[in-house]
Design an enzyme around this catalytic site. Structure first.
Site, PDB file in Angstrom:
ATOM      1  N   ASP A  40       0.892  -1.308  -0.030  1.00 55.82           N
ATOM      2  CA  ASP A  40       0.009  -0.026   0.140  1.00 55.82           C
ATOM      3  C   ASP A  40       0.822   1.122  -0.072  1.00 55.82           C
ATOM      4  OD1 ASP A  40      -2.472  -1.100  -0.223  1.00 55.82           O
ATOM      5  OD2 ASP A  40      -2.544  -1.435   1.943  1.00 55.82           O
ATOM      6  N   ASP A  63      -4.654  -4.327   6.885  1.00 56.13           N
ATOM      7  CA  ASP A  63      -5.031  -4.132   8.236  1.00 56.13           C
ATOM      8  C   ASP A  63      -6.590  -3.896   8.272  1.00 56.13           C
ATOM      9  OD1 ASP A  63      -5.616  -1.445   6.981  1.00 56.13           O
ATOM     10  OD2 ASP A  63      -4.373  -0.417   8.711  1.00 56.13           O
ATOM     11  N   ASP A 119      -9.308  -5.597   3.266  1.00 52.57           N
ATOM     12  CA  ASP A 119      -7.980  -6.386   2.854  1.00 52.57           C
ATOM     13  C   ASP A 119      -8.158  -7.722   3.122  1.00 52.57           C
ATOM     14  OD1 ASP A 119      -6.711  -3.901   2.216  1.00 52.57           O
ATOM     15  OD2 ASP A 119      -6.096  -3.420   4.138  1.00 52.57           O
TER      16      ASP A 119
END
Length: 664
Positions: free
Chosen positions: A291, A498, A502
Site C-alpha cells: 500500500d 489492516d 483487505d
C-alpha cells in the site's frame, strides 16, 4: 540461557533418543540403529583385542546422535525462554467479568469465553483479545510489541491480551475462545511445540534419506569386496562407522534446529507467524504488493513549500498560513505550522488572537477571523478562487496545476479576499525505503505499489520511493485481482493490510502480513501478524525468510561437501594395505596410519562438527542481498570449499592426536 532451561535441554535431548521420535529423521535414525549394532558387537568382543576399538566407536556414535538431538532441543528451549514471560502473564491474569446488571466478578482469564464482556480499569492487564465497546484509554503494549510508547484505544479498536491499561477504563468484548488468543499463538510459535515441517524441509529430508540409502548400498557392497581379500576383511563395526561417516549426518542433525530458529527469529522482529510454512514462503517471495499510504509514505500529507503569487513574499504566505493553521490539529495543519515556523525563523508560536473557523465540507476551507478584522482562509484552490479577486485566478490556478503535476496537493491561502499563494502538500516517502527496495531488486524480488490515488501522484511517489511498478486508482476489492494475476504467472506474492476489506487479499497472498491494530477479519485472514502494526515490517519478514533458506542451503552444502571429503580421506586409508588395491595408497595424502585410526578420526570429527555448527543454525548464516547466481556462487565457495578442506585438516589433526595415545 539459564540453568533451568539448560536442564530442560538435557532432559529433552535424552527424550528424543526414543526411536519412535528419531524415526522422523531418517539420517539420525540410521545412526541410532548403527549404534545399537556396534553396541551388540562390543559386548560380544569383551576380552578380545578389538574390544577397545569397538567400545570407542560405540561411544563416539552415541555422542553423535546425542549432539544431534541436543541441537533441536537447544533451539526449542530458546523459544521456551522467550515465551516464559508471556506464559506467566497469561496464567496470572484475572478479569472483571461483567454481569447483565452491570456488576462484575473476578474470574481467571483462561475461563473467559468468546462474547464475554469485561471491565478493564487503570493499571489492569487486559485479560484476552477483544474489541473495545466503551471508553477511551491509553494502553501499554510493550510486553507484546517491545514499544514503550502507549497507544490510545477507543470504541471499535482491537486490544491484545497481556497488554496493560494505563489510564481511564474500557469495556471490552472478548473475541477469541480460550487457547486461541493472540498470546497463545505467540507462545506456540516461539516454543516451536506445534511446529510442522514445511514442504521444502520435507523435500530436503527425502533427499537426505535417498543419499543415506545410496551410502548404505555403497558400504554394503564393500563387505563382500573386503571378504574377497581374505585377511583384509573389514569387520561389521568398521562398516557401520564408515556408513555414519559418509551419510549426511551434519545437516540431518541440524535441519530441525534451523527451522525452529527461523521461526524464533521472526518472533524477535515482533511478528507472529501462524506456521513455519509462512516463514519459508517469505524467503521465496517473487513479488511484494505494498500500500502507498502508511507503508511507503508516512500516511499524512505534509506541507513542504509556500508558493506566493507575483507581488507577494514567501514570508507573507507563511505568516497567513501559520495564523490560519494554529487551531488546525490535523497532521496536515501541524505540518503547515512547523513549516511556517521554519520559514519565519520563530520558535514561539503567536497567540491565536481571534475566532478559529473549522473546516467545512460545504465551504472546503478553514481559517481564522482575527480580532483586528482580518479574515484568513486556506483550502481547496477552486473554493479560494471563488472568493478572491478575478485577476489572481489565472496565476493561482497555474501554481495549483504545477503542484498537482508533480504529484502534490495544493492548498490556496487568502486574506480578506486577496489571494497570497499556494501551500504545497506532499506525501512524504519514508526514509531508507529506496535502499531497501534496491536490496530486493538485487534478490530478484519485484516491488509493486498499490494506491487509490490518481496516476500522476502515484507516478511521482513510485519514482521517489524506487518501487519497480505501481497501480493507481485501485479500488480495495481490486487488490485480490492484482495478486491472482501475479500468482497466475507462477509467482509467490506477499502483501500487507489492516482492514476488513483487505482480508480477501491477505488470504489470497502467499504471505499475508496483517497489522495487530487492524480488524479481527484481517488478522484471521493473514498468515502473519505484525505486533508493532508497521506495514514496512514485511521487508524484515522477507529478510528473515531469506536468511532461513540461505542457512539451510549453506549447511546442506557444507554437509554434502564434508561427506565427499570424508569418503576420499577414509577409503584410501582403509584399503591402502591391500596389495591388490595398492594404488589407493597414492590417494592417502594425509598419511593416515591405520584403517582403525582413520575410522576413529573421521568419527570424532563427524561428532564434533555438529555442536560446532549449532551457533550458525541458531543465529542464521549472514544473508546478503544479491542475485540467485551470486548467492549460489558465494554459497559454493564459502561453504562448499570449506566443507571439503575442513574435514581433511580436522581428520589429519585428530589422527595425530590419537597416535600420541597409541590409538591410531
Amino acid at each position: 540461557m539459564g540453568g533451568q532451561y539448560f536442564g530442560e535441554v538435557l532432559k529433552d535431548t535424552f527424550a528424543k533418543l526414543n526411536p519412535v521420535q528419531m524415526i522422523r529423521n531418517p539420517v539420525m535414525f540410521v545412526v541410532e540403529i548403527g549404534t545399537l549394532v556396534t553396541l551388540i558387537f562390543t559386548i560380544g568382543s569383551v576380552g578380545k583385542p578389538i574390544f577397545g576399538y569397538e567400545l570407542l566407536v560405540t561411544i563416539i556414535l552415541f555422542f553423535t546422535i546425542l549432539f544431534a538431538t541436543f541441537a533441536e532441543s537447544y533451539a526449542e528451549a530458546r523459544g521456551r525462554a522467550q515465551a516464559d514471560f508471556l506464559r506467566r502473564t497469561r496464567s496470572s491474569t484475572r478479569a472483571k467479568k461483567l454481569k447483565d446488571d452491570g456488576s462484575w466478578d473476578w474470574v481467571p482469564a483462561e475461563r473467559l469465553e468468546k462474547g464475554s464482556r469485561v471491565l478493564v480499569e487503570e493499571n489492569d492487564v487486559i485479560p484476552s483479545d477483544g474489541e473495545v465497546l466503551e471508553g477511551v484509554g491509553s494502553v501499554d503494549e510493550s510486553a507484546i510489541t517491545g514499544e514503550s510508547a502507549p497507544v490510545i484505544k477507543a470504541k471499535g479498536d482491537s486490544v491484545t491480551g497481556g497488554t496493560r491499561l494505563l489510564s481511564d477504563h474500557l469495556v471490552v468484548e472478548i473475541t477469541t475462545s480460550p487457547g486461541e488468543t493472540f498470546l497463545d499463538r505467540m507462545i506456540a510459535l516461539v516454543e516451536g511445540a506445534s511446529r510442522q515441517k514445511t514442504p521444502n524441509e520435507i523435500a530436503l529430508s527425502a533427499l537426505l534419506g535417498v543419499l543415506t540409502l545410496i551410502f548404505v548400498l555403497v558400504v554394503v557392497t564393500l563387505v563382500p569386496q573386503a571378504s574377497y581379500f581374505g585377511k583384509h576383511a573389514t569387520d561389521i563395526t568398521t562398516m557401520v562407522a564408515l556408513l555414519v561417516c559418509l551419510i549426511p549426518t551434519t545437516i540431518g542433525a541440524l535441519l530441525s534446529a534451523i527451522g525452529i530458529a527461523g521461526m524464533n527469529r521472526v518472533a524477535q522482529v515482533d511478528v507472529v507467524a501462524k506456521s513455519g510454512r509462512a516463514v519459508e514462503a517469505a524467503g521465496d517471495i517473487d513479488t511484494i504488493i505494498l500500500d502507498k499510504t502508511g507503508t511507503i509514505t508516512i500516511g499524512n500529507r505534509m506541507a513542504t513549500e509556500f508558493m506566493p503569487i507575483q507581488g507577494v513574499s514567501v514570508e507573507e504566505v507563511a505568516e497567513a498560513s501559520l495564523l490560519a493553521s494554529l487551531a488546525d490539529t490535523t497532521p496536515e495543519g501541524r505540518s503547515v505550522v512547523e513549516l511556517a515556523q521554519d520559514v519565519l525563523k520563530v520558535e514561539q508560536l503567536p497567540e491565536a488572537d481571534g475566532e478559529p473557523v473549522p473546516f467545512s465540507a460545504h465551504t472546503r476551507m478553514s481559517g481564522v477571523d482575527l480580532n483586528d478584522g482580518r479574515q484568513i482562509r486556506k483550502g481547496a484552490v477552486s473554493a479560494i478562487v471563488e472568493i478572491t479577486a478575478p485577476e489572481t485566478k489565472e496565476e493561482l490556478n497555474k501554481l495549483a496545476e504545477a503542484v498537482a503535476g508533480e504529484g502534490g496537493t495544493p492548498l490556496a491561502v487568502e486574506v480578506d479576499g486577496k489571494a497570497l499563494g499556494v501551500i504545497r502538500l506532499k506525501d512524504i516517502v519514508k526514509t531508507g525505503l529506496k535502499e531497501r527496495f534496491d536490496d530486493f531488486r538485487k534478490m530478484g524480488i519485484r516491488t509493486v505499489m498499490a494506491t487509490g490515488d490518481n496516476h500522476i501522484t502515484a507516478a511521482v511517489i513510485a519514482q521517489e520511493a524506487g518501487v519497480d511498478d505501481f497501480i493507481a486508482e485501485l479500488k480495495p476489492e481490486d487488490k485480490i485481482e492484482v495478486i491472482k494475476k501475479e500468482q497466475a504467472q507462477g509467482k509467490l506474492v506477499a502483501m500487507t493490510g489492516d482492514g476488513t476489506n483487505d482480508a480477501p487479499a491477505l488470504a489470497q497472498a502467499d504471505v499475508g502480513l496483517a497489522m495487530n491494530s487492524g480488524t479481527m477479519a484481517a488478522k484471521e485472514a493473514g498468515n502473519m501478524i505484525d505486533l508493532e502494526s508497521n506495514p514496512t515490517k514485511l521487508l524484515d519478514v522477507v529478510m528473515v525468510g531469506k536468511q532461513l533458506l540461505i542457512t539451510r542451503g549453506a549447511l546442506t552444502t557444507f554437509s554434502i561437501a564434508n561427506d565427499v571429503a570424508k569418503y576420499f580421506a577414509i577409503i584410501p586409508a582403509m584399503f591402502a594395505a591391500v596389495p591388490e588395491l595398492s594404488v589407493l595408497s597414492k590417494l592417502n595424502i594425509m598419511g593416515l596410519k591405520t584403517p582403525h585410526g582413520a575410522i576413529l578420526s573421521a568419527l570424532i570429527f563427524n561428532a564434533l562438527i555438529i555442536p560446532a555448527l549449532i551457533p550458525f543454525a541458531i543465529r542464521g548464516v549472514k544473508y546478503r542481498a544479491e542475485s540467485a547466481d551470486k548467492m549460489l556462487a558465494r554459497n559454493i565457495f564459502n561453504w562448499g570449499v570449506l566443507g571439503v578442506i575442513i574435514p581433511f585438516v580436522g581428520i589429519w589433526a585428530i589422527d595425530h592426536v590419537l597416535g600420541l595415545f597409541g590409538l591410531a
